[in-house]
Design a protein around this motif. Structure first.
Motif, PDB file in Angstrom:
ATOM      1  N   THR A 284       0.740  -0.918   0.278  1.00 31.86           N
ATOM      2  CA  THR A 284      -0.097   0.175  -0.076  1.00 31.86           C
ATOM      3  C   THR A 284       0.464   1.305   0.475  1.00 31.86           C
ATOM      4  OG1 THR A 284      -0.254  -0.049   2.011  1.00 31.86           O
ATOM      5  CG2 THR A 284      -1.530  -0.911   0.976  1.00 31.86           C
ATOM      6  N   LYS A 285       2.148   1.342   0.447  1.00 29.48           N
ATOM      7  CA  LYS A 285       3.244   2.136   0.379  1.00 29.48           C
ATOM      8  C   LYS A 285       5.047   1.643   0.496  1.00 29.48           C
ATOM      9  CE  LYS A 285       4.372   6.052   3.443  1.00 29.48           C
ATOM     10  NZ  LYS A 285       4.150   6.753   4.945  1.00 29.48           N
ATOM     11  N   SER A 286       5.475   3.203  -0.472  1.00 27.43           N
ATOM     12  CA  SER A 286       6.635   2.431  -0.844  1.00 27.43           C
ATOM     13  C   SER A 286       6.935   3.490  -1.539  1.00 27.43           C
ATOM     14  CB  SER A 286       6.872   1.195  -1.368  1.00 27.43           C
ATOM     15  OG  SER A 286       7.929   0.902  -1.405  1.00 27.43           O
ATOM     16  N   LYS A 287       7.552   4.762  -0.160  1.00 26.70           N
ATOM     17  CA  LYS A 287       7.370   5.702  -0.813  1.00 26.70           C
ATOM     18  C   LYS A 287       9.618   5.842  -1.455  1.00 26.70           C
ATOM     19  CE  LYS A 287       7.240  10.871   0.202  1.00 26.70           C
ATOM     20  NZ  LYS A 287       7.490  11.581   1.531  1.00 26.70           N
ATOM     21  N   ASN A 288       9.200   5.940  -2.617  1.00 22.85           N
ATOM     22  CA  ASN A 288      10.699   6.600  -3.064  1.00 22.85           C
ATOM     23  C   ASN A 288      11.454   5.493  -2.789  1.00 22.85           C
ATOM     24  OD1 ASN A 288      10.068   9.308  -2.858  1.00 22.85           O
ATOM     25  ND2 ASN A 288      11.569   9.963  -0.751  1.00 22.85           N
ATOM     26  N   TYR A 289      11.291   4.188  -3.195  1.00 19.47           N
ATOM     27  CA  TYR A 289      11.869   2.835  -3.215  1.00 19.47           C
ATOM     28  C   TYR A 289      11.408   2.441  -4.248  1.00 19.47           C
ATOM     29  CZ  TYR A 289      13.581   4.132   1.727  1.00 19.47           C
ATOM     30  OH  TYR A 289      13.983   4.828   2.207  1.00 19.47           O
ATOM     31  N   ASN A 290      11.832   1.579  -5.438  1.00 23.14           N
ATOM     32  CA  ASN A 290      11.297   0.155  -6.161  1.00 23.14           C
ATOM     33  C   ASN A 290      11.833  -0.739  -5.309  1.00 23.14           C
ATOM     34  OD1 ASN A 290      11.646   2.459  -8.631  1.00 23.14           O
ATOM     35  ND2 ASN A 290      12.841   1.898  -9.132  1.00 23.14           N
ATOM     36  N   SER A 291       9.540  -1.394  -5.664  1.00 15.37           N
ATOM     37  CA  SER A 291       9.179  -2.642  -4.936  1.00 15.37           C
ATOM     38  C   SER A 291       8.538  -2.983  -5.764  1.00 15.37           C
ATOM     39  CB  SER A 291       9.374  -1.680  -3.781  1.00 15.37           C
ATOM     40  OG  SER A 291       8.091  -1.435  -3.673  1.00 15.37           O
ATOM     41  N   THR A 292       8.434  -4.152  -5.030  1.00 13.60           N
ATOM     42  CA  THR A 292       7.200  -5.252  -6.078  1.00 13.60           C
ATOM     43  C   THR A 292       6.196  -4.896  -5.644  1.00 13.60           C
ATOM     44  OG1 THR A 292       8.023  -7.033  -4.466  1.00 13.60           O
ATOM     45  CG2 THR A 292       8.751  -7.134  -7.078  1.00 13.60           C
ATOM     46  N   GLU A 293       4.849  -5.302  -6.049  1.00 14.67           N
ATOM     47  CA  GLU A 293       3.686  -4.747  -5.683  1.00 14.67           C
ATOM     48  C   GLU A 293       3.004  -5.284  -4.734  1.00 14.67           C
ATOM     49  OE1 GLU A 293       1.634  -2.486  -6.329  1.00 14.67           O
ATOM     50  OE2 GLU A 293       4.040  -0.983  -6.534  1.00 14.67           O
ATOM     51  N   VAL A 294       3.510  -6.862  -5.136  1.00 20.02           N
ATOM     52  CA  VAL A 294       2.905  -8.099  -4.069  1.00 20.02           C
ATOM     53  C   VAL A 294       4.086  -8.459  -3.261  1.00 20.02           C
ATOM     54  CG1 VAL A 294       1.233  -8.514  -5.625  1.00 20.02           C
ATOM     55  CG2 VAL A 294       2.700  -9.559  -6.239  1.00 20.02           C
ATOM     56  N   ASP A 295       3.598  -9.646  -2.490  1.00 22.74           N
ATOM     57  CA  ASP A 295       4.756 -10.608  -1.710  1.00 22.74           C
ATOM     58  C   ASP A 295       4.011 -11.690  -1.517  1.00 22.74           C
ATOM     59  OD1 ASP A 295       7.199 -11.652  -1.012  1.00 22.74           O
ATOM     60  OD2 ASP A 295       7.600 -10.898   1.259  1.00 22.74           O
ATOM     61  N   MET A 296       5.009 -12.934  -1.114  1.00 26.67           N
ATOM     62  CA  MET A 296       4.547 -14.442  -1.367  1.00 26.67           C
ATOM     63  C   MET A 296       4.635 -14.470   0.176  1.00 26.67           C
ATOM     64  SD  MET A 296       1.461 -14.824  -2.996  1.00 26.67           S
ATOM     65  CE  MET A 296       1.820 -16.926  -2.536  1.00 26.67           C
ATOM     66  N   CYS A 297       4.544 -15.431   1.311  1.00 17.54           N
ATOM     67  CA  CYS A 297       4.861 -15.685   2.277  1.00 17.54           C
ATOM     68  C   CYS A 297       4.753 -16.399   2.665  1.00 17.54           C
ATOM     69  CB  CYS A 297       4.761 -14.712   3.321  1.00 17.54           C
ATOM     70  SG  CYS A 297       5.356 -12.611   2.795  1.00 17.54           S
ATOM     71  N   ILE A 298       5.838 -17.788   3.560  1.00 18.04           N
ATOM     72  CA  ILE A 298       4.608 -18.548   4.829  1.00 18.04           C
ATOM     73  C   ILE A 298       5.266 -17.830   6.481  1.00 18.04           C
ATOM     74  CG2 ILE A 298       5.885 -20.729   5.645  1.00 18.04           C
ATOM     75  CD1 ILE A 298       4.327 -20.697   3.131  1.00 18.04           C
ATOM     76  N   ALA A 299       4.738 -17.730   7.063  1.00 20.00           N
ATOM     77  CA  ALA A 299       4.112 -17.429   8.260  1.00 20.00           C
ATOM     78  C   ALA A 299       3.933 -18.929   9.893  1.00 20.00           C
ATOM     79  CB  ALA A 299       2.982 -15.958   8.742  1.00 20.00           C
ATOM     80  N   ALA A 300       4.516 -18.538  10.606  1.00 20.46           N
ATOM     81  CA  ALA A 300       4.419 -19.526  11.060  1.00 20.46           C
ATOM     82  C   ALA A 300       4.437 -18.724  12.939  1.00 20.46           C
ATOM     83  CB  ALA A 300       5.655 -21.269  11.629  1.00 20.46           C
ATOM     84  N   GLY A 301       3.945 -19.383  14.078  1.00 21.71           N
ATOM     85  CA  GLY A 301       4.246 -18.998  15.320  1.00 21.71           C
ATOM     86  C   GLY A 301       3.866 -19.874  15.812  1.00 21.71           C
ATOM     87  N   VAL A 302       3.447 -19.219  17.082  1.00 18.22           N
ATOM     88  CA  VAL A 302       2.824 -20.356  18.337  1.00 18.22           C
ATOM     89  C   VAL A 302       1.746 -19.337  19.235  1.00 18.22           C
ATOM     90  CG1 VAL A 302       4.998 -21.931  18.852  1.00 18.22           C
ATOM     91  CG2 VAL A 302       4.630 -19.769  20.342  1.00 18.22           C
TER      92      VAL A 302
END
Length: 204
Positions: free
Chosen positions: A126-144
Motif C-alpha cells: 500500500t505504500k513504498s515511498k522513494n523505493y522501487n519495490s514489487t507490488e506483492v509478496d508471497m510469504c510463509i508464516a508460523a508461530g505459537v
C-alpha cells in the motif's frame, strides 16, 4: 475386512456426531521487528493490526483466515555510490514497506492454552515511498500462541517472504541499487496479542 470397515465407519460417525463446529471473529495487534535480507539495512520496529475469523473444525484444528495491515521494512546506513567523486558514501535510509496481508492460518491446539499455527500469506503493498519495490509478496508464516484465562492470547510469529521485494532506493537525484548480496526478501518477527469474540448460535 467388512468388520474392519464397519468398525472404522462407526468410529468416524461417533467423532462426527460429537464434533462441534464453531466460528469466532477476532482482532489482533502487536509489534513488527522486520528486516530486508541481503542488504546493509538493520532491523526496523513498527506495528501490525488486523482481524480474523476462527473456524474451529475439530477439537485440535482451526482454520483461521486473516486480514492484517502490516508495516515493515528496514533502516540504517548503507553505501551510496557518488558518480562525481567515484566513491561510496554512507547514507541513512529508512525503507517503509506497508502491506495489506491476506493469510490462511492453520491452527493446531494441543491444550486449552497452547497452540501452534502455520500458513501462507499474500501481501499487497500500500505504500513504498522513494523505493522501487514489487507490488506483492508471497510469504510463509508460523508461530505459537498462549491463551490466558481471560481469553486474551499472546502470539509470537515469524513471516518469511519468497519474492525479491526491493531493488533500489531514491537518493535525491537518482535511483541507486542496494549492495548486491542476493535476493532481497522480507523477514518479520512479530509479537502481539489477539482476542476472539463468542458468537451465539455458531454451532453445527
Amino acid at each position: 475386512m467388512k468388520k474392519t470397515l464397519l468398525f472404522a465407519f462407526l468410529i468416524l460417525a461417533t467423532i462426527s456426531a460429537e464434533a462441534q463446529v464453531t466460528f469466532k471473529p477476532g482482532i489482533r495487534a502487536g509489534a513488527n521487528f522486520s528486516q530486508i535480507t541481503n542488504t546493509d539495512l538493520d532491523t526496523k520496529t513498527d506495528f501490525y493490526i488486523g482481524a480474523f475469523g476462527a473456524l474451529k473444525l475439530t477439537r485440535f484444528y482451526t482454520l483461521q483466515p486473516e486480514i492484517n495491515y502490516s508495516r515493515q521494512g528496514g533502516k540504517g546506513d548503507i553505501s551510496v555510490y557518488d558518480s562525481n567523486t567515484q566513491e561510496y558514501n554512507r547514507k541513512n535510509v529508512d525503507v517503509s514497506l506497508n502491506y495489506v496481508s491476506l493469510s490462511a492460518m492453520n491452527k493446531f491446539t494441543f491444550s486449552d492454552q497452547f497452540n501452534i499455527h502455520v500458513g501462507p500469506t499474500f501481501d499487497i503493498i500500500t505504500k513504498s515511498k522513494n523505493y522501487n519495490s514489487t507490488e506483492v509478496d508471497m510469504c510463509i508464516a508460523a508461530g505459537v500462541g498462549y491463551t490466558l484465562p481471560m481469553g486474551l492470547t499472546i502470539e509470537a510469529r515469524v513471516k518469511k517472504g519468497i519474492i525479491d521485494v526491493v531493488d533500489s532506493y531514491y537518493t535525491g537525484n537518482s535511483y541507486d541499487n542496494f549492495n548486491d548480496y542476493g535476493t532481497t526478501t522480507n523477514l518479520v518477527f512479530s509479537l502481539g496479542v489477539s482476542y476472539s469474540f463468542d458468537v451465539k448460535g455458531a454451532t453445527k
